[in-house]
Design an enzyme around this catalytic site. Structure first.
Site: not given
Length: 367
Positions: A307, A186-187, A213, A310
């Site tokens: 973050m 993600s991030t 994401h 998941d």
């Protein structure tokens, strides 16, 4: 208090963002109208995190970001449009060192921004705690210091080859036959994917499926960018797609990806996002689906920077069922939320710095 510098040429956007973050009670906010003003405030305000618009007069967001990462590196969140051009520019910004991005609201900003306010604050809070690698742009920072700010900036990065892991003893059974590598991030994910996939050869023996994401308008440009940078063939999963060795499949944004078999062939399919899951494309759903189609001993899960949590639940189950799981080490993760959650659950077979993950994967196939 977290010191936040908001950089945007729109007076309305500056006011709206200031109101949102001041209402959150844990931000000290300053604003700049363009990149030139922002650079002038780096020393005086010393921000912990910056939100940065892309299109601005005098100095645009990409040029400003390039200088920030050389002059005074700090976490930067890009504020970008959901257009194809906006996606390409945002991916370039992340290659230059931006931690994350927030899509601008569609339609009337003053009416729509409240819908993303909570998400925006969460992202900026997470970014403020992000790790900026000390080695990032180090050569340019040294040159900047020695030349009094006259050094030319550049928009390129150097990578280091992954070391050999021929002594690695952890593996999920026999590597022969059809298997699959499952990657969640993600991030900070796009640069991490650059680093991971860029070290793998074109003949990597298993397909690689990625849940990053992102909105749908960004995953296509991400796949095209990675395809240009990597020896592997990289494609977005837009329709039912057979999985082939030497290929990477990026799950389409704003949806999930699941696996199926058709005529004996393993297929990746885009699926409507599961409303019970918070992050999309969902790494948890991807891994759970894979375990229904492929023996866990033929699966390798890799959970990298991001973050949230998941992927941690499903990959913990994968390890318990005999699969191999790799969590990116805290020392290299921009945000250690997702891989950290996997480690905390006891679900990581290995905890590995990012530059070594590709070598770990390749070692699995060394006889």
């Amino acid at each position: 208090m977290t010191k936040l510098l908001i950089v945007d040429d729109s007076a309305l956007m500056r006011r709206l963002l200031t109101d949102i973050f001041e209402a959150a009670d844990d931000f000290e906010v300053a604003v700049a109208r363009n990149g030139v003003e922002a650079l002038g405030m780096l020393a005086s305000f010393a921000p912990d995190v910056v939100t940065l618009d892309i299109h601005m007069p005098e100095m645009d967001g990409l040029a400003c970001l390039d200088r920030i990462m050389v002059v005074r590196p700090c976490p930067v969140v890009m504020v970008s449009s959901l257009t194809a051009d906006g996606a390409e520019e945002t991916l370039e910004a992340m290659a230059l060192g931006a931690v994350d991005f927030v899509p601008k609201p569609k339609g009337a900003v003053s009416l729509e921004i409240d819908k993303i306010a909570e998400h925006l604050v969460d992202k900026v809070r997470a970014a403020s705690k992000a790790r900026i690698p000390r080695s990032a742009r180090l050569r340019e920072r040294v040159r900047e210091a020695s030349t009094g700010g006259l050094a030319q900036s550049r928009k390129s990065r150097t990578g280091s080859a992954a070391p050999s892991f021929r002594d690695q003893t952890v593996s999920p059974g026999n590597s022969e036959g059809n298997g699959l590598v499952l990657v969640g991030c993600s991030t900070g994910g796009p640069p991490a994917l650059d680093a991971l996939l860029g070290e793998l050869p074109a003949d990597f023996p298993w397909p690689i499926l990625v849940a990053q994401h992102m909105p749908a308008s960004f995953t296509g440009p991400l796949a095209r960018r990675l395809d240009r940078l990597c020896a592997l063939t990289v494609r977005e999963v837009e329709r039912a797609t057979p999985l082939l060795a030497g290929h990477v499949y990026i799950a389409r944004g704003d949806a999930d990806v699941i696996l199926s078999r058709r005529s004996g062939s393993l297929m990746a399919l885009p699926a409507p996002s599961d409303p019970e899951l918070f992050w999309h494309p969902s790494a948890d759903r991807m891994v759970e689906s894979a375990m229904r189609m492929v023996a866990p001993a033929k699966l390798i899960g890799v959970l990298m920077t991001g973050m949230g949590t998941d992927g941690a639940t499903a990959m913990t189950t994968l390890k318990q069922r005999g699969g191999l799981t790799i969590a990116e080490a805290e020392s290299t993760a921009v945000v250690w939320g997702m891989p950290g959650a996997l480690v905390e659950r006891g679900g990581a077979s290995l905890t590995t710095p990012l530059p070594q993950i590709a070598g770990t994967l390749m070692n699995f196939f060394v006889r």
